[in-house]
Scaffold this motif. Structure first.
Motif, PDB file in Angstrom:
ATOM      1  N   HIS A 649       9.851 -22.068   6.158  1.00 26.88           N
ATOM      2  CA  HIS A 649      10.908 -20.774   6.116  1.00 26.88           C
ATOM      3  C   HIS A 649      10.523 -20.419   4.917  1.00 26.88           C
ATOM      4  O   HIS A 649       9.731 -20.499   3.743  1.00 26.88           O
ATOM      5  N   THR A 650      11.891 -18.959   5.392  1.00 29.15           N
ATOM      6  CA  THR A 650      11.525 -18.535   4.066  1.00 29.15           C
ATOM      7  C   THR A 650      13.155 -17.909   4.444  1.00 29.15           C
ATOM      8  O   THR A 650      13.713 -17.810   5.457  1.00 29.15           O
ATOM      9  N   HIS A 651      13.750 -17.896   3.923  1.00 28.80           N
ATOM     10  CA  HIS A 651      14.869 -16.696   3.731  1.00 28.80           C
ATOM     11  C   HIS A 651      15.403 -15.469   2.753  1.00 28.80           C
ATOM     12  O   HIS A 651      14.750 -15.811   0.876  1.00 28.80           O
ATOM     13  N   MET A 652      16.001 -14.445   3.284  1.00 28.69           N
ATOM     14  CA  MET A 652      15.631 -13.242   2.208  1.00 28.69           C
ATOM     15  C   MET A 652      17.770 -12.914   2.627  1.00 28.69           C
ATOM     16  O   MET A 652      17.953 -12.937   3.548  1.00 28.69           O
ATOM     17  N   CYS A 653      18.793 -13.317   1.880  1.00 23.57           N
ATOM     18  CA  CYS A 653      19.896 -12.680   1.970  1.00 23.57           C
ATOM     19  C   CYS A 653      20.052 -11.439   1.891  1.00 23.57           C
ATOM     20  O   CYS A 653      21.074 -11.141   0.916  1.00 23.57           O
ATOM     21  N   TYR A 654      19.671 -10.352   2.529  1.00 24.86           N
ATOM     22  CA  TYR A 654      19.950  -9.231   2.573  1.00 24.86           C
ATOM     23  C   TYR A 654      19.748  -8.972   4.440  1.00 24.86           C
ATOM     24  O   TYR A 654      19.186  -9.883   5.054  1.00 24.86           O
ATOM     25  N   SER A 655      19.984  -7.475   4.423  1.00 27.62           N
ATOM     26  CA  SER A 655      20.402  -7.616   5.610  1.00 27.62           C
ATOM     27  C   SER A 655      19.488  -5.800   5.928  1.00 27.62           C
ATOM     28  O   SER A 655      19.745  -5.065   7.110  1.00 27.62           O
ATOM     29  N   GLU A 656      19.176  -5.623   5.694  1.00 25.12           N
ATOM     30  CA  GLU A 656      17.585  -4.243   5.099  1.00 25.12           C
ATOM     31  C   GLU A 656      16.687  -4.695   5.790  1.00 25.12           C
ATOM     32  O   GLU A 656      16.081  -4.928   5.038  1.00 25.12           O
ATOM     33  N   PHE A 657      16.511  -4.257   6.515  1.00 24.16           N
ATOM     34  CA  PHE A 657      14.666  -4.726   7.929  1.00 24.16           C
ATOM     35  C   PHE A 657      13.567  -3.888   7.463  1.00 24.16           C
ATOM     36  O   PHE A 657      12.454  -3.724   8.051  1.00 24.16           O
TER      37      PHE A 657
END
Ligand code: GLN
Ligand code: ZN
Length: 764
Positions: A649-657
């Protein structure tokens, strides 16, 4: 004579005095006068430290943020805070921090429930500013009181003050319009206020004003280039001399524009933009001052003064009095005083310079330039020795790591054995998860018990065995709660981690942690970046024992939890003697070892957080592909050395992709969990359009808020998600880790989440 100046000084204080004063004022324990007195004291002390520079910045001090200060100076307050009671400082904090509806009883009729201004990163730094808000109606009016007050204070102290302001074009560019109107349309209204401000300062006898336009190191379209010309032609009639501040990068194609703006002086970041300098020497009109930022304001290494002198001496010979020297940018981005460090390894300490030491270096350089190197022979020799010692130190160089990096077969190390389509069924078979599996992002509440045990352990009043027992008890509690809730993939809760980067920094060789290396992140929040000083190795497993313990308590899959190489890099002070990409790959190899150890210990799901991958994007889009290439390669090296049946798994805490979706896909994690709740699933469009092939867990509630999401709300959110991503590839999870929340908030929220999953499965 070469002159010295500084662009800005860290305001938080060597012992974080401003932080504590602010928090005590906000909690009601200290009065406004007490807060203001601490502010005045800090300014006084900081000016004292800079007193023997030729020009000293004034107005760089802020109670919260220098951009918010500028908004107040030009009278640009969001409408929602206008007309309230209290003085300007109240309003200032109202914009900075918002006021929750919880204060509504007290302030219901007046200012209950004011939303805070949006915060975002100041160019490519880790400093966050409050975003100016504009609309087509925005009007500006001057309030110079803050600058005048600080100016008077500095003058009374005998300081040769150079007021510092954010320039008008950068100010507009870093703000947002709320009504879709064009920011540049406001320039004509904004410029008269700037002109009035400059006149006001001139009337006080100010000679130089530093006007910061870091926007000039970014790619500008014709309208913005034109805006610079308009702005500075209109401001040129002012009686003060303007020093145009550029920093954080290269001017490149903006060189000609910058050289010809009608200002008296120009500051260039000669660390990041050194290649601009020679062309500029030819472009710059003969009356202009050139300030060279020759000392790195973004990092903490001692400057190689010999090398700077070799480079600057010919320029000084050419420019004479027109040459100034300074740090590359405001020293806001480095800690205050290396001498505070008592516990730092003396060898490593001898390689470093914080703000005060950087100013000493600056003065040394000026003396060497003005009086010849012989005048400071001894100091230069001492410096030379430290630089040479660092270069040759076996603490820095580890032959095995350097060989491993030189021989790195990125393609081979970075690839999983099979593609996602082959891996997914193997993982499903092994993990036996339901449709729409539920999980969390890693941390559970950092309770008082945890904090107490940690501080007792650090203070030596709790021994290692006692500390371990305390942490295990917290882990056991997390596991019990998750089993009771019925979550599908569990986490151990990260009780033993103070911070997701520091925890790994403490254990990696080639990395040191300071005691007082604090840097302001936003408001009263500071971070203490680890110092990556040498080749990185992992002397022993860092997480296996804790995760193994957690797994031993449950038959459900327990996620191994790691911080990724790119995030460790982007949240550290990185060595300057090799490319960042090399440091990142060294970190990647260390994390890869941990991933493989976890796998060997029977851990079936491993999450590698890359919360800061996006933050590392260069200021110029043209440089994005290079960064993304090595960042993604580093993640792949770290993650992809596992068997097909092990789930990454990976996690990224933002919302611009949107603009980086191809790179995100190239990371090839089996599951990515992201922040979506605040953008209401719209960001999944990027994944849908790209036909992102792997698993996604769109965060279904905002962990920054104490509100408990209802089951219906979560169901609705997931239905929206399912319109974009096939159900079989969706996970259900919160936006981010839960460490800042209370158990009393976490349990009902997660219970609703699990219920929502059941509802959705029943109707699928
Ligand atoms: N695993 C970390 C946590 O849950 C992730 C934090 C983050 O993404 N900022 O706290
Ligand atoms: Zn997060």
């Amino acid at each position: 004579m070469v002159r010295t100046h500084n662009l800005g000084f860290p305001r938080i204080g060597a012992k974080r005095e401003l932080k504590f004063a602010l928090e005590s004022y906000w909690s009601g324990a200290a009065s406004r006068d007490e807060l203001k007195a601490i502010g005045a004291q800090l300014r006084q002390r900081h000016w004292q430290h800079q007193a023997d520079l030729d020009l000293v910045p004034v107005g760089d001090f802020a109670f919260y943020d220098q951009v918010l200060d500028m908004s107040f100076t030009v009278g640009n307050l969001p409408e929602r805070v206008q007309g309230f009671h209290g003085d300007a400082l109240d309003n200032y904090f109202r914009v900075a921090r918002g006021r929750s509806a919880r204060n509504a009883e007290e302030h219901g009729a007046c200012c209950g429930g004011v939303a805070a201004g949006e915060m975002t990163k100041w160019f490519d730094t880790n400093y966050h500013y409050i975003v100016p808000e504009f609309s087509a109606q925005t009007e500006f009016t001057l309030d110079a009181s803050r600058l005048l007050e600080q100016l008077a204070q500095a003058r009374a102290q005998g300081i040769n003050a150079k007021p510092v302001i954010v320039g008008p074009v950068t100010y507009l560019a870093i703000g947002k319009t709320k009504d879709g109107s064009e920011r540049l349309a406001l320039l004509a209204r904004l410029l008269p206020v700037y002109a009035e401000l400059l006149d006001t300062l001139a009337a006080q006898g100010v000679e130089w004003v530093q006007i910061d336009e870091p926007l000039l190191v970014t790619e500008l379209d014709a309208d913005w280039r034109h805006a610079f010309n308009t702005a500075y032609h209109q401001l040129k009639s002012s009686r003060v001399k303007l020093l145009l501040g550029t920093y954080f990068g290269q001017l490149l194609e903006n060189q000609y524009l910058v050289a010809n703006l009608p200002v008296a002086g120009l500051h260039i970041d000669a660390i990041n933009g050194r290649d601009d300098v020679l062309p500029l020497l030819n472009l710059l009109p003969a009356h202009k001052v050139l300030s060279l930022g020759v000392i790195d304001g973004r990092n903490i290494w001692k400057t190689d003064l010999d090398a700077v002198l070799d480079w600057v001496e010919p320029i000084a010979a050419k420019l004479g009095d027109r040459l100034w020297i300074a740090p590359s940018c405001s020293l806001l981005h480095v800690p205050v005083d290396l001498d505070s460090e008592q516990a730092l390894d003396p060898e490593i300490k001898s390689w470093l310079a914080y703000a005060l030491q950087k100013l000493d270096e600056l003065k040394l350089l000026a003396t060497a330039l003005n009086q010849g190197r012989d005048a400071v022979q001894d100091a230069l020799a001492a410096h030379r020795q430290a630089i040479a010692a660092r270069r040759a130190s076996p603490r820095v160089h580890n032959r095995a790591v350097e060989v491993a990096i030189a021989r790195l077969d990125t393609k081979k190390l970075g690839a999983r054995k099979s593609g996602y389509a082959q891996r997914a069924p193997l993982q499903a078979e092994r993990l036996k998860l339901p449709l729409l599996p539920t999980t969390t992002i890693g941390s559970f509440p950092q309770t008082d018990e945890i904090r107490q045990a940690r501080s007792q352990f650090k203070a030596g009043t709790l021994d290692e065995a006692g500390y371990k027992r305390a942490m295990q008890a917290q882990i056991a509690r997390s596991v019990r709660e998750q089993e009771a809730l019925g979550l599908d993939v569990l986490v151990h809760g990260e009780a033993e981690r103070n911070d997701m980067v520091e925890y790994f920094g403490e254990q990696l060789a080639g990395c040191a942690l300071s005691q007082f290396g604090w840097v302001q992140s936003y408001g009263s929040r500071c971070v203490k970046p680890p110092v990556l000083f040498g080749d990185i190795t992992r002397p022993k497993a860092m997480t296996v024992e804790w995760i193994g313990y957690a797994q031993s308590l449950t038959s459900k899959p327990m996620k191994g939890m790691l911080t990724g190489p790119v995030t460790i890099l982007n949240w550290s002070f990185v060595r300057d003697d090799q490319p960042r990409s090399v440091s990142c790959k060294q970190l990647a190899l260390a994390i890869r070892g941990e991933v493989q150890d976890l796998e060997a210990a029977g851990v079936r799901v491993i999450q590698i957080d890359e919360a800061a991958l996006r933050e590392g994007l260069p200021l110029r889009k043209a440089q994005w592909p290079t960064y993304l290439d090595w960042a993604v390669e580093s993640f792949r090296i770290a993650a992809n050395g596992v068997d097909d049946a092990t789930q990454i798994h990976t996690h990224m805490c933002y919302s611009e992709f949107n603009d980086i979706i191809a790179s995100i896909a190239a990371m090839d994690a089996d599951v990515i969990t992201i922040e979506t709740s605040r953008s209401d699933m719209e960001l999944l469009d990027a994944f849908e359009h790209f036909k992102y092939p792997n698993g996604i867990g769109p965060g279904i509630y905002d962990i920054h808020s104490p509100n408990i999401p209802t089951r219906e709300h979560i169901v609705q959110r997931m239905q929206k998600a399912a319109e974009r991503i096939p159900l079989g590839r969706l996970w259900i999870n919160p936006d981010c880790g839960l460490k800042t929340r209370q158990w009393a908030e976490v349990i009902p929220a997660l219970a609703n989440m699990v219920e929502a999953a059941k509802t959705l499965r029943a109707t699928a």
